[in-house]
Scaffold this motif. Structure first.
Motif, PDB file in Angstrom:
ATOM      1  N   PRO A 217    -105.737 -18.084  27.630  1.00 18.27           N
ATOM      2  CA  PRO A 217    -106.768 -17.471  28.480  1.00 18.27           C
ATOM      3  C   PRO A 217    -106.587 -15.966  28.573  1.00 18.27           C
ATOM      4  N   PRO A 218    -107.651 -15.230  28.835  1.00 25.77           N
ATOM      5  CA  PRO A 218    -107.521 -13.769  28.927  1.00 25.77           C
ATOM      6  C   PRO A 218    -106.680 -13.355  30.119  1.00 25.77           C
ATOM      7  N   LYS A 219    -106.095 -12.189  30.024  1.00 28.50           N
ATOM      8  CA  LYS A 219    -105.268 -11.685  31.102  1.00 28.50           C
ATOM      9  C   LYS A 219    -106.142 -11.283  32.294  1.00 28.50           C
ATOM     10  N   PRO A 220    -105.733 -11.658  33.503  1.00 29.31           N
ATOM     11  CA  PRO A 220    -106.526 -11.264  34.679  1.00 29.31           C
ATOM     12  C   PRO A 220    -106.421  -9.768  34.933  1.00 29.31           C
ATOM     13  N   HIS A 221    -107.481  -9.212  35.443  1.00 36.66           N
ATOM     14  CA  HIS A 221    -107.471  -7.785  35.761  1.00 36.66           C
ATOM     15  C   HIS A 221    -108.221  -7.584  37.074  1.00 36.66           C
ATOM     16  N   LEU A 222    -107.920  -6.502  37.724  1.00 44.96           N
ATOM     17  CA  LEU A 222    -108.537  -6.215  39.012  1.00 44.96           C
ATOM     18  C   LEU A 222    -110.003  -5.842  38.812  1.00 44.96           C
ATOM     19  N   GLN A 223    -110.861  -6.383  39.647  1.00 51.21           N
ATOM     20  CA  GLN A 223    -112.274  -6.063  39.595  1.00 51.21           C
ATOM     21  C   GLN A 223    -112.546  -4.721  40.267  1.00 51.21           C
ATOM     22  N   ILE A 224    -113.669  -4.117  39.891  1.00 51.27           N
ATOM     23  CA  ILE A 224    -114.036  -2.821  40.455  1.00 51.27           C
ATOM     24  C   ILE A 224    -114.495  -3.021  41.899  1.00 51.27           C
ATOM     25  N   GLY A 225    -114.073  -2.126  42.762  1.00 51.75           N
ATOM     26  CA  GLY A 225    -114.490  -2.181  44.155  1.00 51.75           C
ATOM     27  C   GLY A 225    -113.432  -2.798  45.052  1.00 51.75           C
ATOM     28  N   ARG A 226    -113.701  -2.751  46.338  1.00 53.03           N
ATOM     29  CA  ARG A 226    -112.773  -3.300  47.318  1.00 53.03           C
ATOM     30  C   ARG A 226    -112.864  -4.829  47.312  1.00 53.03           C
ATOM     31  N   PRO A 227    -111.738  -5.526  47.203  1.00 57.68           N
ATOM     32  CA  PRO A 227    -111.788  -6.990  47.180  1.00 57.68           C
ATOM     33  C   PRO A 227    -112.204  -7.540  48.542  1.00 57.68           C
ATOM     34  N   PRO A 228    -112.973  -8.609  48.578  1.00 54.73           N
ATOM     35  CA  PRO A 228    -113.380  -9.185  49.875  1.00 54.73           C
ATOM     36  C   PRO A 228    -112.206  -9.845  50.570  1.00 54.73           C
ATOM     37  N   LYS A 229    -112.198  -9.740  51.889  1.00 57.47           N
ATOM     38  CA  LYS A 229    -111.120 -10.325  52.684  1.00 57.47           C
ATOM     39  C   LYS A 229    -111.475 -11.702  53.225  1.00 57.47           C
ATOM     40  N   LYS A 230    -112.766 -11.955  53.376  1.00 55.83           N
ATOM     41  CA  LYS A 230    -113.200 -13.238  53.917  1.00 55.83           C
ATOM     42  C   LYS A 230    -113.922 -14.035  52.843  1.00 55.83           C
ATOM     43  N   ARG A 231    -113.739 -15.345  52.908  1.00 54.43           N
ATOM     44  CA  ARG A 231    -114.423 -16.230  51.975  1.00 54.43           C
ATOM     45  C   ARG A 231    -115.881 -16.382  52.378  1.00 54.43           C
ATOM     46  N   LYS A 232    -116.779 -16.410  51.393  1.00 53.55           N
ATOM     47  CA  LYS A 232    -118.195 -16.593  51.676  1.00 53.55           C
ATOM     48  C   LYS A 232    -118.445 -18.035  52.090  1.00 53.55           C
ATOM     49  N   LYS A 233    -119.024 -18.211  53.244  1.00 49.09           N
ATOM     50  CA  LYS A 233    -119.252 -19.543  53.787  1.00 49.09           C
ATOM     51  C   LYS A 233    -120.610 -20.065  53.338  1.00 49.09           C
ATOM     52  N   SER A 234    -120.679 -21.374  53.170  1.00 46.71           N
ATOM     53  CA  SER A 234    -121.918 -22.013  52.770  1.00 46.71           C
ATOM     54  C   SER A 234    -122.863 -22.134  53.956  1.00 46.71           C
ATOM     55  N   ALA A 235    -124.091 -22.531  53.681  1.00 46.58           N
ATOM     56  CA  ALA A 235    -125.071 -22.683  54.754  1.00 46.58           C
ATOM     57  C   ALA A 235    -124.680 -23.798  55.706  1.00 46.58           C
ATOM     58  N   ALA A 236    -124.037 -24.862  55.174  1.00 48.36           N
ATOM     59  CA  ALA A 236    -123.612 -25.963  56.044  1.00 48.36           C
ATOM     60  C   ALA A 236    -122.509 -25.510  57.007  1.00 48.36           C
TER      61      ALA A 236
END
Length: 236
Positions: free
Chosen positions: A185-204
């Protein structure tokens, strides 16, 4: 093929035995280069995606046939009364548009100088107006689908599914590859921008939090501003 021959002679000999008509023929009959078409088709297949495979394919077939016929009829209604046609007595039509454009339609070669008919394989508005004029003068024009490229025909769609799909074994029965190269698998790398601190919650999950907090959402309700005394409906 010459590059394939220099790279692998066995693959070259194998491909040379296949007729070119089995791989590709002519150019693609589509004037759309974006992914919007597949997204629109995906939206139209909402009612058929959860059906069995045969029922889903029949739903797609009926949807394609009705959409093509509806598009041709809509083009006829929009253009016949807005375009001015002049025939040369044989197979050529001069189509003048109310906005100043003028094109030549060749009904024998089935091309138009606007090139939409040639690119998409579906008659353009100028060709549809010419076909309608031919039918109005007693010429047997046949069904609308006969003026489309064979790639849009139902018979072509049936040919795509005329071959049997052979069953395959699971991964546990596959033959081990003797290639020494291991794909990792490819090597992981940091994404551009500030990483999110909270998980995105579903509508339920959001609905459960509202029920547990004993608070109703304000979306859809009208609130009154304390400064201007005007009411406004809250949006989601």
């Amino acid at each position: 093929m010459e590059r394939m021959k220099n790279h692998n002679i066995e693959a070259y000999e194998w491909l040379r035995k296949i007729p070119p008509t089995n791989t590709s023929e002519g150019r693609a009959k589509s004037n759309i280069l974006l992914n919007n078409m597949s997204e629109v088709l995906n939206r139209q297949l909402v009612d058929g995606r959860d059906k069995p495979i045969i029922t889903c394919l029949e739903y797609i077939m009926l949807l394609k046939s009705s959409s093509l016929l509806k598009r041709l009829l809509q083009s006829r209604n929009e253009c016949h009364f807005n375009l001015w046609l002049m025939a040369n007595g044989s197979d050529l039509y001069q189509v003048s548009c109310p906005w100043g454009d003028q094109f030549v339609v060749n009904m024998t070669e089935r091309v138009c100088s606007c090139r939409k008919w040639e690119l998409s394989g579906i008659p353009c508005t100028h060709a549809v107006a010419a076909i309608w004029d031919m039918a109005s003068n007693g010429t047997d024009t046949g069904i609308p689908e006969s003026y489309c490229n064979p790639c849009h025909w139902l018979s072509t769609w049936k040919k795509m599914y005329m071959f049997n799909i052979n069953p395959v074994n699971g991964p546990q029965a596959w033959k081990k590859s003797d290639v020494s190269t291991t794909i990792i698998p490819p090597k992981p790398h940091l994404q551009i921008g500030r990483p999110p601190k909270k998980r995105k919650k579903s509508a339920a999950e959001l609905a459960d939090e509202i029920m547990k907090s004993n608070k109703m959402a304000r979306s859809g309700k009208s609130v009154t501003c304390s400064l201007c005394s005007q009411s406004k409906r809250m949006q989601k």
